[in-house]
Motif scaffolding. Structure first.
Motif, PDB file in Angstrom:
ATOM      1  N   GLU A  13     -21.306  10.804  -9.631  1.00 41.21           N
ATOM      2  CA  GLU A  13     -22.357  10.757  -8.603  1.00 41.21           C
ATOM      3  C   GLU A  13     -23.186   9.482  -8.729  1.00 41.21           C
ATOM      4  O   GLU A  13     -23.487   8.824  -7.733  1.00 41.21           O
ATOM      5  CB  GLU A  13     -23.274  11.984  -8.724  1.00 41.21           C
ATOM      6  N   ASN A  14     -23.544   9.131  -9.950  1.00 39.28           N
ATOM      7  CA  ASN A  14     -24.324   7.919 -10.182  1.00 39.28           C
ATOM      8  C   ASN A  14     -23.527   6.670  -9.789  1.00 39.28           C
ATOM      9  O   ASN A  14     -24.057   5.768  -9.135  1.00 39.28           O
ATOM     10  CB  ASN A  14     -24.749   7.830 -11.650  1.00 39.28           C
ATOM     11  N   ASP A  15     -22.258   6.633 -10.175  1.00 44.52           N
ATOM     12  CA  ASP A  15     -21.426   5.461  -9.881  1.00 44.52           C
ATOM     13  C   ASP A  15     -21.248   5.238  -8.389  1.00 44.52           C
ATOM     14  O   ASP A  15     -21.343   4.106  -7.908  1.00 44.52           O
ATOM     15  CB  ASP A  15     -20.056   5.593 -10.563  1.00 44.52           C
ATOM     16  N   ILE A  16     -21.013   6.311  -7.631  1.00 44.80           N
ATOM     17  CA  ILE A  16     -20.819   6.117  -6.192  1.00 44.80           C
ATOM     18  C   ILE A  16     -22.146   5.745  -5.527  1.00 44.80           C
ATOM     19  O   ILE A  16     -22.169   4.926  -4.603  1.00 44.80           O
ATOM     20  CB  ILE A  16     -20.150   7.348  -5.511  1.00 44.80           C
ATOM     21  N   ALA A  17     -23.251   6.292  -6.029  1.00 44.48           N
ATOM     22  CA  ALA A  17     -24.569   5.929  -5.478  1.00 44.48           C
ATOM     23  C   ALA A  17     -24.850   4.445  -5.711  1.00 44.48           C
ATOM     24  O   ALA A  17     -25.326   3.741  -4.812  1.00 44.48           O
ATOM     25  CB  ALA A  17     -25.663   6.785  -6.111  1.00 44.48           C
ATOM     26  N   GLU A  18     -24.538   3.944  -6.894  1.00 42.29           N
ATOM     27  CA  GLU A  18     -24.744   2.526  -7.206  1.00 42.29           C
ATOM     28  C   GLU A  18     -23.812   1.639  -6.378  1.00 42.29           C
ATOM     29  O   GLU A  18     -24.206   0.570  -5.919  1.00 42.29           O
ATOM     30  CB  GLU A  18     -24.549   2.272  -8.703  1.00 42.29           C
ATOM     31  N   ALA A  19     -22.586   2.079  -6.174  1.00 47.02           N
ATOM     32  CA  ALA A  19     -21.640   1.296  -5.368  1.00 47.02           C
ATOM     33  C   ALA A  19     -22.106   1.227  -3.916  1.00 47.02           C
ATOM     34  O   ALA A  19     -21.983   0.184  -3.269  1.00 47.02           O
ATOM     35  CB  ALA A  19     -20.236   1.908  -5.456  1.00 47.02           C
ATOM     36  N   TYR A  20     -22.659   2.316  -3.406  1.00 46.77           N
ATOM     37  CA  TYR A  20     -23.157   2.306  -2.027  1.00 46.77           C
ATOM     38  C   TYR A  20     -24.392   1.424  -1.884  1.00 46.77           C
ATOM     39  O   TYR A  20     -24.633   0.864  -0.816  1.00 46.77           O
ATOM     40  CB  TYR A  20     -23.440   3.717  -1.515  1.00 46.77           C
ATOM     41  N   LYS A  21     -25.157   1.245  -2.950  1.00 49.06           N
ATOM     42  CA  LYS A  21     -26.300   0.327  -2.892  1.00 49.06           C
ATOM     43  C   LYS A  21     -25.804  -1.088  -2.590  1.00 49.06           C
ATOM     44  O   LYS A  21     -26.416  -1.819  -1.824  1.00 49.06           O
ATOM     45  CB  LYS A  21     -27.087   0.339  -4.205  1.00 49.06           C
ATOM     46  N   VAL A  22     -24.701  -1.468  -3.207  1.00 49.76           N
ATOM     47  CA  VAL A  22     -24.108  -2.785  -2.965  1.00 49.76           C
ATOM     48  C   VAL A  22     -23.724  -2.919  -1.488  1.00 49.76           C
ATOM     49  O   VAL A  22     -24.004  -3.926  -0.855  1.00 49.76           O
ATOM     50  CB  VAL A  22     -22.854  -2.998  -3.857  1.00 49.76           C
ATOM     51  N   LYS A  23     -23.126  -1.875  -0.946  1.00 50.70           N
ATOM     52  CA  LYS A  23     -22.701  -1.923   0.460  1.00 50.70           C
ATOM     53  C   LYS A  23     -23.911  -1.967   1.395  1.00 50.70           C
ATOM     54  O   LYS A  23     -23.921  -2.718   2.370  1.00 50.70           O
ATOM     55  CB  LYS A  23     -21.825  -0.722   0.789  1.00 50.70           C
ATOM     56  N   HIS A  24     -24.936  -1.186   1.101  1.00 49.72           N
ATOM     57  CA  HIS A  24     -26.108  -1.133   1.979  1.00 49.72           C
ATOM     58  C   HIS A  24     -26.894  -2.440   1.980  1.00 49.72           C
ATOM     59  O   HIS A  24     -27.589  -2.748   2.939  1.00 49.72           O
ATOM     60  CB  HIS A  24     -27.022   0.032   1.603  1.00 49.72           C
ATOM     61  N   ILE A  25     -26.774  -3.219   0.942  1.00 54.05           N
ATOM     62  CA  ILE A  25     -27.479  -4.502   0.872  1.00 54.05           C
ATOM     63  C   ILE A  25     -26.808  -5.530   1.784  1.00 54.05           C
ATOM     64  O   ILE A  25     -27.314  -6.605   1.995  1.00 54.05           O
ATOM     65  CB  ILE A  25     -27.556  -5.000  -0.595  1.00 54.05           C
ATOM     66  N   GLY A  26     -25.724  -5.185   2.358  1.00 49.34           N
ATOM     67  CA  GLY A  26     -25.032  -6.113   3.250  1.00 49.34           C
ATOM     68  C   GLY A  26     -23.592  -6.325   2.839  1.00 49.34           C
ATOM     69  O   GLY A  26     -22.917  -7.204   3.338  1.00 49.34           O
ATOM     70  N   THR A  81     -19.526  -5.058   2.068  1.00 47.97           N
ATOM     71  CA  THR A  81     -18.440  -4.514   2.871  1.00 47.97           C
ATOM     72  C   THR A  81     -17.762  -3.388   2.100  1.00 47.97           C
ATOM     73  O   THR A  81     -18.074  -3.141   0.937  1.00 47.97           O
ATOM     74  CB  THR A  81     -17.395  -5.603   3.171  1.00 47.97           C
ATOM     75  N   ASP A  82     -16.808  -2.725   2.750  1.00 43.26           N
ATOM     76  CA  ASP A  82     -16.018  -1.701   2.058  1.00 43.26           C
ATOM     77  C   ASP A  82     -15.262  -2.312   0.880  1.00 43.26           C
ATOM     78  O   ASP A  82     -15.108  -1.685  -0.161  1.00 43.26           O
ATOM     79  CB  ASP A  82     -15.035  -1.045   3.015  1.00 43.26           C
ATOM     80  N   ALA A  83     -14.807  -3.550   1.043  1.00 44.38           N
ATOM     81  CA  ALA A  83     -14.084  -4.229  -0.043  1.00 44.38           C
ATOM     82  C   ALA A  83     -15.005  -4.443  -1.245  1.00 44.38           C
ATOM     83  O   ALA A  83     -14.586  -4.285  -2.395  1.00 44.38           O
ATOM     84  CB  ALA A  83     -13.519  -5.559   0.441  1.00 44.38           C
ATOM     85  N   GLU A  84     -16.262  -4.789  -0.980  1.00 40.58           N
ATOM     86  CA  GLU A  84     -17.203  -4.985  -2.084  1.00 40.58           C
ATOM     87  C   GLU A  84     -17.545  -3.653  -2.760  1.00 40.58           C
ATOM     88  O   GLU A  84     -17.723  -3.596  -3.977  1.00 40.58           O
ATOM     89  CB  GLU A  84     -18.472  -5.680  -1.581  1.00 40.58           C
ATOM     90  N   MET A 115     -14.652  -3.046  -5.017  1.00 40.34           N
ATOM     91  CA  MET A 115     -14.724  -3.919  -6.198  1.00 40.34           C
ATOM     92  C   MET A 115     -15.771  -3.409  -7.196  1.00 40.34           C
ATOM     93  O   MET A 115     -15.562  -3.472  -8.402  1.00 40.34           O
ATOM     94  CB  MET A 115     -15.033  -5.363  -5.791  1.00 40.34           C
ATOM     95  N   GLU A 116     -16.879  -2.897  -6.685  1.00 34.04           N
ATOM     96  CA  GLU A 116     -17.914  -2.338  -7.554  1.00 34.04           C
ATOM     97  C   GLU A 116     -17.361  -1.151  -8.345  1.00 34.04           C
ATOM     98  O   GLU A 116     -17.600  -1.027  -9.542  1.00 34.04           O
ATOM     99  CB  GLU A 116     -19.134  -1.919  -6.729  1.00 34.04           C
ATOM    100  N   LEU A 117     -16.611  -0.293  -7.684  1.00 33.32           N
ATOM    101  CA  LEU A 117     -16.012   0.858  -8.377  1.00 33.32           C
ATOM    102  C   LEU A 117     -14.973   0.402  -9.397  1.00 33.32           C
ATOM    103  O   LEU A 117     -14.886   0.951 -10.497  1.00 33.32           O
ATOM    104  CB  LEU A 117     -15.400   1.837  -7.369  1.00 33.32           C
ATOM    105  N   LYS A 118     -14.223  -0.620  -9.055  1.00 32.21           N
ATOM    106  CA  LYS A 118     -13.232  -1.164  -9.991  1.00 32.21           C
ATOM    107  C   LYS A 118     -13.936  -1.741 -11.219  1.00 32.21           C
ATOM    108  O   LYS A 118     -13.505  -1.521 -12.348  1.00 32.21           O
ATOM    109  CB  LYS A 118     -12.384  -2.236  -9.298  1.00 32.21           C
TER     110      LYS A 118
END
Length: 135
Positions: free
Chosen positions: A91-104, A106-109, A112-115
């Protein structure tokens, strides 16, 4: 506020025909074209008693309220003896990965964050229903 058009109502295009004989099929086709596939992640755990690893199931929307498994990611380097701990990390990891996406991003980023967080794809994942489990 718009009202739902019945099949036997006059067509709103003004042709004088019934809706079912005029624009119903065109509207249905446009609705199909407008459907945009949506994906969502469900955090969870992967493993067995005493050995749980964080997992993320990616589900793909196939119709308005139907979802299918698209792929599953696991974080194999983190093993927990308690399932809730593995789920909390996912839950924490996906929340942090979505923060990257919400800052602008993409799905690819997001991917990459999850990787970078250590997630790997699971191949040939099969869901076992509770009625199929053997004691």
């Amino acid at each position: 506020m718009s009202q739902k058009i019945g099949r036997n109502d006059p067509c709103p295009c003004g042709s004088g025909k019934k809706y079912k004989k005029c624009c119903l099929s065109k509207d249905a086709e446009n609705t199909k074209k407008e459907f945009k596939t949506i994906y969502r992640f469900e955090p969870g755990s992967y493993g067995d008693v005493g050995n749980f690893i964080p997992s993320l199931a990616c589900l793909k929307q196939t119709q308005n309220d139907e979802w299918i498994y698209h792929f599953v990611l696991v974080k194999p380097e983190n093993i927990f003896s308690v399932e809730d701990q593995a789920v909390a990390e996912a839950e924490n990891d996906i929340a942090e990965a979505y923060k990257v996406k919400h800052i602008g991003g993409t799905d690819a980023e997001l991917a990459m964050e999850l990787k970078q967080r250590g997630y790997l794809s699971v191949d040939n994942f099969n869901i076992v229903g509770s009625h199929e489990l053997q004691a």
